[in-house]
Scaffold this active site. Sequence first.
Site, PDB file in Angstrom:
ATOM      1  N   ASP A 294     -38.937 -15.214-131.384  1.00 24.56           N
ATOM      2  CA  ASP A 294     -37.857 -15.917-130.704  1.00 24.56           C
ATOM      3  C   ASP A 294     -36.575 -15.756-131.517  1.00 24.56           C
ATOM      4  O   ASP A 294     -36.591 -15.216-132.617  1.00 24.56           O
ATOM      5  CB  ASP A 294     -38.214 -17.379-130.469  1.00 24.56           C
ATOM      6  CG  ASP A 294     -38.598 -18.108-131.745  1.00 24.56           C
ATOM      7  OD1 ASP A 294     -38.278 -17.620-132.838  1.00 24.56           O
ATOM      8  OD2 ASP A 294     -39.222 -19.176-131.643  1.00 24.56           O
TER       9      ASP A 294
ATOM     10  N   CYS B  30     -68.697 -22.718-130.029  1.00 25.13           N
ATOM     11  CA  CYS B  30     -69.710 -23.243-129.112  1.00 25.13           C
ATOM     12  C   CYS B  30     -71.086 -22.628-129.364  1.00 25.13           C
ATOM     13  O   CYS B  30     -72.109 -23.254-129.074  1.00 25.13           O
ATOM     14  CB  CYS B  30     -69.268 -23.008-127.668  1.00 25.13           C
ATOM     15  SG  CYS B  30     -67.873 -24.054-127.173  1.00 25.13           S
TER      16      CYS B  30
ATOM     17  N   HIS C   4     -61.969 -22.613-130.400  1.00 25.16           N
ATOM     18  CA  HIS C   4     -62.469 -22.829-129.041  1.00 25.16           C
ATOM     19  C   HIS C   4     -61.332 -22.849-128.025  1.00 25.16           C
ATOM     20  O   HIS C   4     -61.423 -22.221-126.962  1.00 25.16           O
ATOM     21  CB  HIS C   4     -63.249 -24.139-128.943  1.00 25.16           C
ATOM     22  CG  HIS C   4     -63.508 -24.536-127.520  1.00 25.16           C
ATOM     23  ND1 HIS C   4     -64.479 -23.946-126.745  1.00 25.16           N
ATOM     24  CD2 HIS C   4     -62.867 -25.429-126.714  1.00 25.16           C
ATOM     25  CE1 HIS C   4     -64.444 -24.465-125.520  1.00 25.16           C
ATOM     26  NE2 HIS C   4     -63.466 -25.364-125.478  1.00 25.16           N
TER      27      HIS C   4
ATOM     28  N   CYS D 185     -67.805 -18.796-127.211  1.00 23.41           N
ATOM     29  CA  CYS D 185     -67.006 -18.609-128.422  1.00 23.41           C
ATOM     30  C   CYS D 185     -67.837 -18.949-129.656  1.00 23.41           C
ATOM     31  O   CYS D 185     -68.900 -19.581-129.571  1.00 23.41           O
ATOM     32  CB  CYS D 185     -65.729 -19.446-128.372  1.00 23.41           C
ATOM     33  SG  CYS D 185     -65.954 -21.217-128.717  1.00 23.41           S
TER      34      CYS D 185
ATOM     35  N   ASP E 184     -46.178 -18.599-123.654  1.00 22.22           N
ATOM     36  CA  ASP E 184     -46.530 -18.974-125.018  1.00 22.22           C
ATOM     37  C   ASP E 184     -46.468 -20.477-125.153  1.00 22.22           C
ATOM     38  O   ASP E 184     -45.716 -21.148-124.438  1.00 22.22           O
ATOM     39  CB  ASP E 184     -45.569 -18.342-126.026  1.00 22.22           C
ATOM     40  CG  ASP E 184     -44.259 -19.112-126.104  1.00 22.22           C
ATOM     41  OD1 ASP E 184     -44.071 -19.871-127.065  1.00 22.22           O
ATOM     42  OD2 ASP E 184     -43.421 -18.967-125.187  1.00 22.22           O
TER      43      ASP E 184
ATOM     44  N   CYS F 262     -69.340 -21.825-122.592  1.00 25.74           N
ATOM     45  CA  CYS F 262     -68.441 -21.036-123.443  1.00 25.74           C
ATOM     46  C   CYS F 262     -69.261 -20.298-124.490  1.00 25.74           C
ATOM     47  O   CYS F 262     -70.175 -20.872-125.098  1.00 25.74           O
ATOM     48  CB  CYS F 262     -67.426 -21.958-124.113  1.00 25.74           C
ATOM     49  SG  CYS F 262     -66.318 -21.128-125.271  1.00 25.74           S
TER      50      CYS F 262
END
Length: 392
Positions: free
Chosen positions: A92, A310, A336, A307, A266, A305
Amino acid sequence: MPAVTIDIQHTDGAARTGVVTTPHGQFPTPAFMPVGTQGCVKGITPDRLRDGGAGCVLGNTYHLMLRPGEETVAKLGGLQRFGGWGGPMLTDSGGFQVFSLADQSTMTEEGVTFRSHLDGSLNQLTPERSMRVQNQLGADIIMAFDHCPAGDAPRDVQLDAMERTTRWLERCVNAHARPDEQALFGIVQGGVDLELRAEHAEQLAAFDLPGYALGGLAVGEGFEAMQKVLASTTSLLPAEKPRYLMGVGYPRDIVEAVSQGVDMFDCVLPTRNGRGMVVWTTAGETLRLKNARFADDDRPIDPDCDCYTCRTYSRGALRHFYLAGEMLGPILASLHNLAFYGRFMADLRTAIAAGRFDDFRDNDPRCHIAPADSGDRPPHKHLPSSPAHDRA
């Protein structure tokens, strides 16, 4: 050939999928970009970011120019090498940060003079300096220095900011030293005034930039006002260029913007809320793992999930880590949440490609996750959230 391009691959109404190509690789759109304020996403290694589906990561000009300084980042190989990410990055302009510190800054047509939150030193950020800093940081996409007033500012203030943003954009274009390597995006302002938004979109489109962003939203204007701005303004931005909605992170808001043709998003939401042990599930649930009811819960955050968190940890263990002051708890919750966003965006892209975007928007419970559901809307990514200015 522009430094950054988008190849639109599928459309479903105004919603679209594509691939953005940058000097450091490609990423699919619609894309959610994690925020790495200080050159890294807090507590998350780059390999875990990739595992979570991230394709592009943000860096923060204001913070990096104050510490360690853009010259240091350049000497250490540029932002991609410095942070170890190596892939597409966006910085930015630093503008919103200095405006958000209104009691410490003074604006003139030249730029903004402000005091560092680190040591109180006096600094100046102008369109030219913003370009110099971002040129040295080396991100693939850099943002024009803009004037973003408060969302509820009166029309004359919005008009003044809009016109100044256009003048500053011209200075940014002239000062940009690496146009073949870094794509400069302009930022459409105008608050919630649809006439000003349309006028500013037309002004910026005349610059024929590599991409365009919608700024000044997700700052308290409310969902309906945001909807109106997106519906009236997005289609005015060049269809063959990437469109970026800054600072928006709740799934409901993302889906609404995608329905109008926005490509990039974002927000600090997944990591900031993860550090507070607020997590989401594919069933559209919001879980606050600090709560006592999770103390002996042996289930993963989300049984659907896959991931790392998890697959490996229970809700009860995560709660214990957090209450014991172990950094692992917030890191695992953030992992997660990032995976949740990565999967959500991938499923969104799949739905668009299959021509079933409306069904996805109406029936997938994740699409209805909104601030009222969690009570945890973070400040805009640029706004100070603590004395330490925790950002990501």
